[in-house]
Design a protein around this motif. Structure first.
Motif, short mmCIF file in Angstrom:
data_model
loop_
_atom_site.label_atom_id
_atom_site.label_comp_id
_atom_site.label_asym_id
_atom_site.label_seq_id
_atom_site.Cartn_x
_atom_site.Cartn_y
_atom_site.Cartn_z
N SER B 41 0.84 -1.20 0.00
CA SER B 41 0.00 0.00 0.00
C SER B 41 0.87 1.25 0.00
O SER B 41 0.57 2.22 -0.71
CB SER B 41 -0.90 0.03 1.23
OG SER B 41 -1.76 -1.06 1.23
N ASP B 164 -5.75 -0.23 -4.63
CA ASP B 164 -5.21 -0.84 -3.41
C ASP B 164 -6.25 -1.77 -2.80
O ASP B 164 -7.18 -1.32 -2.14
CB ASP B 164 -4.82 0.24 -2.40
CG ASP B 164 -4.07 -0.34 -1.21
OD1 ASP B 164 -3.70 -1.53 -1.27
OD2 ASP B 164 -3.85 0.38 -0.22
N GLU B 165 -6.09 -3.04 -3.02
CA GLU B 165 -7.01 -4.05 -2.51
C GLU B 165 -8.47 -3.64 -2.67
O GLU B 165 -9.20 -3.48 -1.68
CB GLU B 165 -6.70 -4.34 -1.03
CG GLU B 165 -5.25 -4.80 -0.86
CD GLU B 165 -5.04 -5.55 0.44
OE1 GLU B 165 -5.99 -6.19 0.90
OE2 GLU B 165 -3.93 -5.49 0.97
MG LIG Z 1 -2.17 -2.64 2.13
#
Ligand SMILES: [Mg+2]
Ligand SMILES: Nc1ncnc2c1ncn2[C@@H]1O[C@H](COP(=O)(O)OP(=O)(O)OP(=O)(O)O)[C@@H](O)[C@H]1O
Lengths: 224, 255
Positions: B41, B164-165
């Motif tokens: 991240s 991000d995810e």
């Molecule tokens: Mg992360």
């Protein structure tokens, strides 16, 4: 001179006093208007921690929260012209509005700042991620959300301000408290006169408390 | 298209990124995988300057920012080259779906409001949300919110979208609709960098897979190379572990 309460006198006095309510409300509205502008500016300066401006804002807030409003009004109206002749033309009404604005802006800045800091920082990140500047983010996303959070407490300050306008009579502003004082002095019916003015403040404050309540219901519905 | 050189980042004395180098080509889909706390991240956030790197340089679509002489102006310019899809959506809470998507067009691209709203509507239609234009984020399901998040990122017209995810805060029932939108973007040759734990999805869409661990890129290659023939011991272990958990989850579904 009577020893019992003269209700008749109170009833007669009410409409006379109410004529001066306009001046009171005018002071409160203008005072609040300027206080809000100053407060938002100071809150932004404090949130962004702008060098120098941040320190000045802290000092300002500390002073105006740390000294009595009455002292500030005297300082502005009787003191300032001595220091800066440009202010000698300032009338009592303007001095009162100025004093109220400065005094309340100090409190309001802190409550707006708290509201801004309470907005999840992911909101600012989302703004930045789409290419907005911090200032754009503030204006279009953060402040609108913070204003919703801050409105109830700002309404409290407005109500407080209405009550605080009564101090303006000490500068010679012909507002409702000044009129009550005059009536009391000429009739010696002190209790009746001040009770009458208290009742008027009370009704006005209840009215705005009611509006505050309705506003809160609306704000809570807005987007959740 | 993207060049990252010598990118490092620490939080206090915790070194999170250790001299990262990588490139992304135009229309390429890069998936970043790796264990939790590895700095995936942080890397993605550095690309968008949501975190400020300590050293190194980032170049996206010809706009280059070096950590040592980054100015707010350069940073804003770099940010405009990419857009970000957040794990927790991060939609503007006070704006409707349509306004969320139109915001960058109005305040960044300076498009007339009417045109911006029309454009935003067409982007929302692409992600299947033509019916939800006037809903506030709080009135949408997780999957719908994330599709608005993707639409908002698409509308910016940055050269690359960073994810991000994007599915890991979603209830399982909403994951597929979000992945479907991303696959559709992949088909349209949108350049993307995706951090994800969805290994099956990574295999399907990735042109390139980057395996990160402990703040470094351990290995990178095509999806086939990384998943079927990893070279590095750490990559082998990670791929075996995550593929196994995928298979066993699959098995338990079958039972
Ligand atoms: Mg992360
Ligand atoms: N704002 C921050 N302040 C301090 N430390 C941070 C911050 N953000 C991340 N970290 C630390 O940096 C390291 C890497 O975090 P990061 O979120 O980049 O990992 P990740 O690979 O994305 O993990 P995950 O798969 O769990 O999302 C972690 O040790 C984390 O605690």
């Amino acid at each position: 001179m009577q020893t019992s309460l003269d209700f008749q006198y109170i009833i007669e006095l009410l409409p006379i006093l109410i004529k001066y309510l306009g001046v009171t409300m005018e002071m409160a509205f203008w005072g609040f208007f300027f206080a809000l502008i100053i407060a938002v500016a100071m809150a932004i300066v404090r949130v962004f921690k702008l060098p120098v401006a941040n320190q000045l804002a802290s000092l300002f807030i500390s002073f105006f929260r740390g000294t009595p409003l009455l002292v500030q009004l005297f300082l502005l109206y009787y003191g300032l012209p001595q220091l800066l002749p440009i202010f000698s033309g300032m009338n009592a009404f303007s001095a009162a509005v100025l004093g109220l604005s400065l005094h309340f802006s100090a409190y309001m800045a802190e409550s707006i700042r708290a509201a801004i800091l309470g907005i999840d920082k992911s909101q600012m990140e989302a703004c930045l991620s789409i290419g907005m500047t911090r200032l754009q983010a503030m204006r279009r996303i953060i402040l609108p959300q913070a204003s919703r959070v801050a409105t109830p407490s700002l309404m409290n300050y407005f109500i407080d301000m209405i009550k605080s306008t009564s101090l303006a009579f000490t500068l010679g502003v012909a507002e409702i408290m000044a009129k009550a004082q005059m009536e009391a002095a000429s009739t010696f019916k002190f209790f009746e006169s001040f009770l009458a003015v208290a009742l008027i403040y009370w009704v006005v404050v209840m009215f705005f408390t009611r509006i505050q309540h309705l506003l809160e219901i609306r704000l809570n519905k807005a987007y959740s | 298209m993207i060049k990252v050189r010598n990118l490092s980042k620490s939080f206090a004395d915790n070194i999170v990124l250790k001299s990262i180098d990588f490139d992304v080509l135009g229309a390429e889909i890069v998936v970043i995988i790796g264990p939790s706390g590895t700095g995936k991240s942080t890397l993605l956030r550095c690309l968008n300057y949501l975190e400020t790197p300590d050293t190194g340089s980032i170049e996206i679509a010809g706009v280059k920012v070096e950590a040592k002489n980054a100015t707010p102006k350069k940073i804003t310019h770099l940010r405009k080259q990419s857009s970000f899809v957040f794990q927790n959506y991060s939609l503007f809470a006070n704006k409707t779906a349509l306004q969320n998507v139109a915001e960058s067009l109005i305040s960044v691209s300076k498009m007339a409001k009417h045109d911006a709203l029309k454009e935003a509507e067409s982007v929302l239609r692409q992600v299947g949300l033509a019916e939800k234009l006037d809903q506030y984020p709080s009135q949408l399901s997780g999957g719908q919110q994330q599709r608005v998040g993707i639409a908002r990122a698409m509308a910016c017209q940055g050269k690359v979208i960073l994810f991000d995810e994007p599915t890991s805060s979603l209830d399982p029932e909403w994951v597929d609709e979000v992945l479907a939108v991303m696959k559709q973007l992949a088909k349209q040759k949108q350049t993307m960098i995706v951090v994800t734990h969805e290994m099956q999805f990574a295999r399907e869409i990735a042109d390139k897979v980057i395996f990160m661990e402990g703040g470094s890129i351990v290995e990178q290659g095509t999806a086939k190379q990384i998943f079927e023939n990893p070279q590095h011991q750490r990559t082998k272990e990670f791929v075996a572990r995550s593929t196994k958990s995928y298979t066993s989850a699959f098995d338990s579904c079958m039972l």
